[in-house]
Design a protein around this motif. Structure first.
Motif, PDB file in Angstrom:
ATOM      1  N   VAL A 255       0.834  -1.206   0.000  1.00  0.00           N
ATOM      2  CA  VAL A 255       0.000   0.000   0.000  1.00  0.00           C
ATOM      3  C   VAL A 255       0.868   1.256   0.000  1.00  0.00           C
ATOM      4  CG1 VAL A 255      -1.657   1.327   1.369  1.00  0.00           C
ATOM      5  CG2 VAL A 255      -1.964  -1.134   1.082  1.00  0.00           C
ATOM      6  N   GLU A 256       1.935   1.244   0.775  1.00  0.00           N
ATOM      7  CA  GLU A 256       2.821   2.412   0.828  1.00  0.00           C
ATOM      8  C   GLU A 256       3.441   2.697  -0.538  1.00  0.00           C
ATOM      9  OE1 GLU A 256       6.843   3.957   3.194  1.00  0.00           O
ATOM     10  OE2 GLU A 256       5.901   2.050   3.713  1.00  0.00           O
ATOM     11  N   ALA A 257       3.865   1.658  -1.239  1.00  0.00           N
ATOM     12  CA  ALA A 257       4.455   1.847  -2.572  1.00  0.00           C
ATOM     13  C   ALA A 257       3.415   2.391  -3.553  1.00  0.00           C
ATOM     14  CB  ALA A 257       5.031   0.528  -3.079  1.00  0.00           C
ATOM     15  N   LEU A 258       2.198   1.857  -3.506  1.00  0.00           N
ATOM     16  CA  LEU A 258       1.136   2.353  -4.390  1.00  0.00           C
ATOM     17  C   LEU A 258       0.789   3.800  -4.052  1.00  0.00           C
ATOM     18  CD1 LEU A 258      -1.240  -0.758  -4.452  1.00  0.00           C
ATOM     19  CD2 LEU A 258       0.321   0.001  -6.262  1.00  0.00           C
ATOM     20  N   THR A 259       0.792   4.133  -2.765  1.00  0.00           N
ATOM     21  CA  THR A 259       0.464   5.491  -2.331  1.00  0.00           C
ATOM     22  C   THR A 259       1.495   6.494  -2.827  1.00  0.00           C
ATOM     23  OG1 THR A 259      -0.658   4.634  -0.361  1.00  0.00           O
ATOM     24  CG2 THR A 259       0.049   6.916  -0.303  1.00  0.00           C
ATOM     25  N   GLN A 260       2.769   6.179  -2.663  1.00  0.00           N
ATOM     26  CA  GLN A 260       3.818   7.094  -3.119  1.00  0.00           C
ATOM     27  C   GLN A 260       3.774   7.269  -4.631  1.00  0.00           C
ATOM     28  OE1 GLN A 260       7.746   6.278  -1.564  1.00  0.00           O
ATOM     29  NE2 GLN A 260       6.933   5.602   0.408  1.00  0.00           N
ATOM     30  N   THR A 261       3.518   6.173  -5.340  1.00  0.00           N
ATOM     31  CA  THR A 261       3.440   6.262  -6.799  1.00  0.00           C
ATOM     32  C   THR A 261       2.226   7.075  -7.222  1.00  0.00           C
ATOM     33  OG1 THR A 261       4.499   4.103  -6.958  1.00  0.00           O
ATOM     34  CG2 THR A 261       3.391   4.911  -8.925  1.00  0.00           C
ATOM     35  N   ALA A 262       1.088   6.891  -6.550  1.00  0.00           N
ATOM     36  CA  ALA A 262      -0.124   7.640  -6.875  1.00  0.00           C
ATOM     37  C   ALA A 262       0.080   9.134  -6.695  1.00  0.00           C
ATOM     38  CB  ALA A 262      -1.280   7.163  -5.995  1.00  0.00           C
ATOM     39  N   MET A 263       0.903   9.514  -5.743  1.00  0.00           N
ATOM     40  CA  MET A 263       1.112  10.932  -5.470  1.00  0.00           C
ATOM     41  C   MET A 263       2.188  11.551  -6.351  1.00  0.00           C
ATOM     42  SD  MET A 263       2.023  12.729  -1.834  1.00  0.00           S
ATOM     43  CE  MET A 263       3.053  14.206  -1.778  1.00  0.00           C
ATOM     44  N   ASN A 264       3.233  10.812  -6.638  1.00  0.00           N
ATOM     45  CA  ASN A 264       4.425  11.426  -7.233  1.00  0.00           C
ATOM     46  C   ASN A 264       4.684  11.087  -8.689  1.00  0.00           C
ATOM     47  OD1 ASN A 264       5.168  12.592  -4.696  1.00  0.00           O
ATOM     48  ND2 ASN A 264       5.945  10.599  -4.045  1.00  0.00           N
ATOM     49  N   ASP A 265       4.058  10.037  -9.213  1.00  0.00           N
ATOM     50  CA  ASP A 265       4.401   9.637 -10.582  1.00  0.00           C
ATOM     51  C   ASP A 265       3.970  10.702 -11.579  1.00  0.00           C
ATOM     52  OD1 ASP A 265       5.379   6.823 -11.825  1.00  0.00           O
ATOM     53  OD2 ASP A 265       4.104   7.911 -13.242  1.00  0.00           O
ATOM     54  N   ALA A 266       4.781  10.892 -12.594  1.00  0.00           N
ATOM     55  CA  ALA A 266       4.481  11.914 -13.616  1.00  0.00           C
ATOM     56  C   ALA A 266       3.393  11.477 -14.577  1.00  0.00           C
ATOM     57  CB  ALA A 266       5.759  12.250 -14.386  1.00  0.00           C
ATOM     58  N   SER A 267       3.126  10.191 -14.663  1.00  0.00           N
ATOM     59  CA  SER A 267       2.155   9.673 -15.627  1.00  0.00           C
ATOM     60  C   SER A 267       0.753   9.625 -15.019  1.00  0.00           C
ATOM     61  CB  SER A 267       2.557   8.268 -16.083  1.00  0.00           C
ATOM     62  OG  SER A 267       1.501   7.661 -16.790  1.00  0.00           O
ATOM     63  N   PRO A 268      -0.225  10.352 -15.602  1.00  0.00           N
ATOM     64  CA  PRO A 268      -1.605  10.262 -15.097  1.00  0.00           C
ATOM     65  C   PRO A 268      -2.160   8.841 -15.180  1.00  0.00           C
ATOM     66  CG  PRO A 268      -1.344  12.137 -16.581  1.00  0.00           C
ATOM     67  CD  PRO A 268      -0.104  11.321 -16.702  1.00  0.00           C
ATOM     68  N   THR A 269      -1.751   8.087 -16.198  1.00  0.00           N
ATOM     69  CA  THR A 269      -2.234   6.709 -16.333  1.00  0.00           C
ATOM     70  C   THR A 269      -1.773   5.854 -15.161  1.00  0.00           C
ATOM     71  OG1 THR A 269      -2.169   6.907 -18.745  1.00  0.00           O
ATOM     72  CG2 THR A 269      -2.232   4.687 -17.828  1.00  0.00           C
ATOM     73  N   ILE A 270      -0.507   5.989 -14.791  1.00  0.00           N
ATOM     74  CA  ILE A 270       0.030   5.219 -13.656  1.00  0.00           C
ATOM     75  C   ILE A 270      -0.647   5.658 -12.363  1.00  0.00           C
ATOM     76  CG2 ILE A 270       2.091   4.811 -12.258  1.00  0.00           C
ATOM     77  CD1 ILE A 270       2.068   3.244 -14.837  1.00  0.00           C
ATOM     78  N   ARG A 271      -0.819   6.957 -12.174  1.00  0.00           N
ATOM     79  CA  ARG A 271      -1.477   7.453 -10.961  1.00  0.00           C
ATOM     80  C   ARG A 271      -2.904   6.911 -10.861  1.00  0.00           C
ATOM     81  NH1 ARG A 271       0.614  12.618 -12.553  1.00  0.00           N
ATOM     82  NH2 ARG A 271      -1.536  13.354 -12.892  1.00  0.00           N
ATOM     83  N   ASP A 272      -3.638   6.965 -11.978  1.00  0.00           N
ATOM     84  CA  ASP A 272      -5.029   6.493 -11.958  1.00  0.00           C
ATOM     85  C   ASP A 272      -5.115   5.008 -11.621  1.00  0.00           C
ATOM     86  OD1 ASP A 272      -5.904   9.006 -12.565  1.00  0.00           O
ATOM     87  OD2 ASP A 272      -6.199   8.631 -14.713  1.00  0.00           O
TER      88      ASP A 272
END
Length: 409
Positions: A255-272
């Motif tokens: 969950v922590e890894a998904l949370t950090q990626t959801a907040m910081n990743d540059a790709s809207p597709t990855i965040r979504d």
């Protein structure tokens, strides 16, 4: 007389030492041997030699000695003056509990530990209720009398673990944690192996890729999270694959890894994609993480956290969002590069080059936080960045309605 005082590392050394039945050495004397791995041995110690090894013999009992190689000894202190003084005191000691107690204290100060314990046992023979001697010999007082701490702790269900006494449940938990930590490290190595096999291609590469995609062991979470957060995607190892695996594992690390990626990743597709899985599992843990970032000193972090909270809107966090509508951030203004001519009152002058950097505080509006706030209030309610107006609005919503007031009959 034999006395052993050693560190835990020395205990493992002595287990491997050779205990053999030998005739008494021709020359043996009371001494204290300091060991290379820590700790010491006190008792009758004599040197021995044979064709293969040289070392020391320590008398354990009648006709039984412990043989240790010389390399395990740091030094042997056979201070004959101390031993002679001990013999003089032992010959003159009165047969009373207090006299033997005092002699045991003197032995302790002289590091004559075997002799110290000998006199402590004499104390208990003369006075079985001598509290200090009992405590020195590892006894504890109970309603049924003095009991060895070892026996008492075992009666309480405690176990000796790593040099400490712990309850069986704690021992089991610590061992499980240790096993899990080892398994996680093994997964890091296993993941590296599978990656290498995939990159080599061929039939085995395809099998390795399928094995990667099918990972379902929660203890693989650390290894998979490292892959996702490394930010180094390649054609065969797309981030979407790591996200899907972590979502399947459903562990705090995942969950922590998904949370950090959801907040910081540059790709809207990855965040979504991360938000899609966080809505199913880990929602409130993720919200807590995003809220903690609303007071960051970096305004970019605050705005990214606000953007994330738009996706996971929750009426319970309204006041935290209000507090973050405007945030204070410190900004350093670089000095100008121009040159000025300065005149003094007495007619003098000089050249001034630029100046010192200026530090100023700015209050910045956070549009993403406002959008997250608007997601949890009725349509048409919008006080923009007026934090006081928002606080009054929510206070009025929380206040009881006058029609709900009750009076006792």
């Amino acid at each position: 007389m034999f006395r052993f005082r050693a560190s835990p590392s020395l205990c493992s050394l002595l287990v491997s030492a050779l205990a053999v039945a030998l005739p008494a050495p021709s020359v043996a004397a009371e001494a204290t041997a300091a060991l290379r791995h820590g700790g010491s041995l006190s008792g009758e110690i004599a040197e021995y030699r044979n064709e293969q090894v040289r070392g020391q013999l320590i008398r354990v009992g009648p006709g039984l000695m412990l043989a240790l190689p010389e390399v395990e000894f740091r030094k042997i202190d056979d201070d004959q003056e101390v031993l002679a003084e001990y013999r003089r005191r032992a010959d003159a000691v009165a047969e009373t509990a207090e006299a033997h107690w005092e002699l045991s204290r003197w032995c302790n100060a002289q590091r004559l530990y075997a002799q110290k314990h000998r006199h402590l046992r004499y104390v208990l023979e003369l006075d079985p209720d001598h509290g200090p001697a009992r405590q020195e010999l590892d006894y504890e007082p109970t309603a049924d009398g003095w009991v060895k701490r070892t026996a008492l702790r075992r009666e309480r269900g405690m176990l000796r673990d790593g040099g400490e006494w712990r309850f069986a449940e704690e021992v089991s938990m610590l061992r499980t944690e240790k096993d899990n930590e080892l398994a996680r490290k093994n997964w890091i190595r296993e993941l590296a192996r599978l990656r290498t096999q995939v990159l080599r291609g061929g039939h085995r590469g395809a099998e390795a890729l399928q094995e990667l995609q099918a990972i379902n062991d929660p203890l693989a979470d650390t290894a998979i999270a490292r892959e996702l957060l490394s930010g180094k995607p390649s054609g065969l190892f797309r981030r979407e694959m790591w996200i899907e695996i972590l979502a399947r594992l459903r562990t705090p690390t995942a969950v922590e890894a998904l949370t950090q990626t959801a907040m910081n990743d540059a790709s809207p597709t990855i965040r979504d994609l991360c938000f899609e899985h966080l809505r199913e599992y880990g929602r409130y843990r993720a919200i807590g993480y995003f809220i903690s970032k609303l007071d960051s000193k970096d305004n970019r972090v605050v705005r990214r956290a606000g953007r994330a909270l738009i996706e996971l809107n929750d009426p319970e966090i309204a006041l935290q969002l209000v507090d973050a509508l405007k945030t204070k951030h410190r900004e350093v203004i670089a000095p100008r590069n121009d040159t000025n001519v300065a005149m003094t009152p007495n007619g003098g002058g000089g050249m001034q080059m630029g100046g010192k950097p200026k530090v100023i505080d700015r209050y910045l509006n956070n549009p993403e936080v406002l959008t997250a706030l608007l997601e949890i209030v009725p349509e048409g309610v919008n006080y923009q960045y007026d934090q006081d107006a928002w606080r009054v609005y929510f206070a009025n919503r929380l206040a009881p309605s006058p029609g709900d007031l009750r009076r006792d009959p």
